[in-house]
Scaffold this active site. Structure first.
Site, PDB file in Angstrom:
ATOM      1  N   THR A 139       0.848  -1.196   0.000  1.00  5.21           N
ATOM      2  CA  THR A 139       0.000   0.000   0.000  1.00  5.21           C
ATOM      3  C   THR A 139       0.879   1.239   0.000  1.00  5.21           C
ATOM      4  OG1 THR A 139      -0.098   0.033   2.429  1.00  5.21           O
ATOM      5  CG2 THR A 139      -1.837  -1.169   1.261  1.00  5.21           C
ATOM      6  N   ARG A 161      -6.740  11.299   3.054  1.00  4.01           N
ATOM      7  CA  ARG A 161      -6.887  10.738   4.382  1.00  4.01           C
ATOM      8  C   ARG A 161      -8.004  11.445   5.139  1.00  4.01           C
ATOM      9  NH1 ARG A 161      -4.611   7.074   2.691  1.00  4.01           N
ATOM     10  NH2 ARG A 161      -2.688   6.043   3.375  1.00  4.01           N
ATOM     11  N   ASP A 171     -13.982  10.666  -0.371  1.00  2.00           N
ATOM     12  CA  ASP A 171     -13.609   9.255  -0.364  1.00  2.00           C
ATOM     13  C   ASP A 171     -12.940   8.908   0.957  1.00  2.00           C
ATOM     14  OD1 ASP A 171     -13.247   6.658  -1.759  1.00  2.00           O
ATOM     15  OD2 ASP A 171     -11.114   7.133  -1.529  1.00  2.00           O
ATOM     16  N   GLU A 173     -12.841   6.839  10.209  1.00  2.00           N
ATOM     17  CA  GLU A 173     -13.165   5.618   9.472  1.00  2.00           C
ATOM     18  C   GLU A 173     -12.873   4.397  10.352  1.00  2.00           C
ATOM     19  OE1 GLU A 173     -11.066   5.345   5.787  1.00  2.00           O
ATOM     20  OE2 GLU A 173     -11.770   7.275   5.059  1.00  2.00           O
ATOM     21  N   HIS A 192     -13.658   5.131   0.682  1.00  2.00           N
ATOM     22  CA  HIS A 192     -12.191   5.090   0.643  1.00  2.00           C
ATOM     23  C   HIS A 192     -11.686   4.032  -0.346  1.00  2.00           C
ATOM     24  CE1 HIS A 192      -8.540   6.341   3.264  1.00  2.00           C
ATOM     25  NE2 HIS A 192      -8.209   6.234   1.993  1.00  2.00           N
TER      26      HIS A 192
END
Length: 387
Positions: free
Chosen positions: A67, A211, A235, A240, A257
């Site tokens: 990632t 973010r 997004d 979260e 996201h």
């Protein structure tokens, strides 16, 4: 070499089995006995690499994440354990840039703006790293008016022209592409805080595809009670996966996201991690991403009879239409009794999408040197012109 890899990493088995004894694991369910003898650990953001985990893995020689972000890495613990780590920085940059373009073109359609109208708008890009640079390249290909804001890069040897945040806050469209930094000289937590939000107006569009926490959502909602606010494309959300549904009515488009979730973006992370492990082992890479990615059917647009600017939006939406993800997300949120669980499930079960470069478009012969074809190529599409 014993290698543990997240089973959500596409093509991981093909890669890591070339280097040793490779075994998959599901996020949150690592076999501690196997972990204890693992030489390499390949993860995604759903696996927290903590001091506790490292204590269970005394043989680790390398930890890599497939990632771009590394919030799930305890860097101090890795340093203390003397375990090298690798981050697949930029693996999803193209995917996020294409998500933003889909959002901008869907916004234009809502406002009945054509491509010429969009070129009259100024786009401010906050954060000119991997994602911001990928977006910059595509904006330039479309001849859009844009500016870049990135104080750390402005203080570096980067020769691009940068503006300050106040200048960006006056732009028609504001795109946020920064990491979440809590402190230091250039923190980004609540980069758009109460003071910045008060400078925004109802004619603007703000896109957060980086973010959660970069926008102070509480401050936004407070201002929304007083006056009309900019429309949002969100997004990334604060807190979260337990997001605040009160933000949804202010979103033109909302997604869970997934901006970076293309097949290429995920595969690129796998292959970057594979390359890092090869480098660690002193081995040459034996397989490449292009060898394993499935091809898409060629799209033949010769029957359109022309190559005009309407093809730009059509091409973008043919590969990714943010409106579809927005509908799925809103419906799921409206029916959910557990927002956090729903958000997580939507991310986990997200339908695979492809990047522009995967698509070949056949155009009419006379469009071979047409500016529209050049713009399609600048976006990443492969275009063919037939006789």
């Amino acid at each position: 070499m014993k290698i543990l890899y997240d089973d959500n990493m596409p093509f991981a088995e093909q890669c890591f089995s070339l280097l040793g004894d490779a075994m998959p694991f599901s996020a949150g369910d690592i076999n501690l006995e196997v972990l204890g003898s693992a030489d390499a650990l390949m993860v995604r953001s759903t696996t927290k690499v903590t001091a506790e985990l490292l204590a269970q893995a005394p043989e680790l020689q390398l930890v890599a994440t497939a990632t771009a972000g590394f919030d799930h890495f305890d860097l101090a613990a890795l340093q203390a354990a003397q375990v090298p780590y690798y981050v697949s920085a930029g693996c999803n940059a193209i995917a996020v840039a294409e998500y933003v373009l889909s959002g901008i073109f869907a916004y234009a359609e809502k406002r009945q703006l054509n491509l010429a109208d969009l070129r009259k708008l100024r786009i401010g890009v906050v954060g000119a790293g991997n994602v911001g640079s990928a977006l910059e390249s595509k904006l330039r290909a479309l001849l859009f008016d844009y500016c870049l804001c990135d104080p750390p890069l402005a203080e570096s040897s980067d020769t691009r022209e940068f503006v300050d945040l106040d200048t960006v806050l006056g732009c028609d469209i504001i795109c946020l592409h920064v990491p979440l930094i809590e402190d230091g000289k250039h923190p980004t937590r609540h980069l758009l805080g109460a003071n910045q939000i008060q400078q925004l107006n109802a004619n603007q569009l703000v896109i957060n595809a980086c973010r959660g926490g970069v926008i102070d959502e509480s401050a936004f909602l407070t201002q929304a009670e007083i006056r009309k606010m900019p429309v949002l494309i969100l997004d990334a959300w604060e807190n979260e996966p337990a997001i605040n549904r009160a933000m949804l009515p202010h979103c033109l488009f909302a997604t869970p996201h997934i901006a970076g979730h293309t097949l290429e973006g995920k595969a690129r992370g796998t292959f970057m991690s594979y390359g890092a492990l090869c480098n660690h082992m002193g081995r040459d890479e034996e397989i490449s991403m292009n060898q394993v990615l499935p091809s898409l059917p060629v799209v033949d647009w010769r029957s359109e009879g022309k190559c005009d600017e309407s093809l730009i939006g059509a091409a973008i939406f043919s590969l990714y239409d943010i409106r579809q993800d927005d509908r799925i997300f809103r419906q799921a949120m409206a029916q959910s009794s557990d927002v956090g669980r729903t958000f997580t499930q939507l991310r986990k079960n997200y339908a695979q999408r492809r990047e522009f470069a995967a698509q070949t478009i056949v155009l009419n012969e006379y469009s071979a040197d047409d500016p529209i074809r050049q713009q399609l190529q600048g976006l990443g599409f492969d275009t063919l012109c037939t006789e």
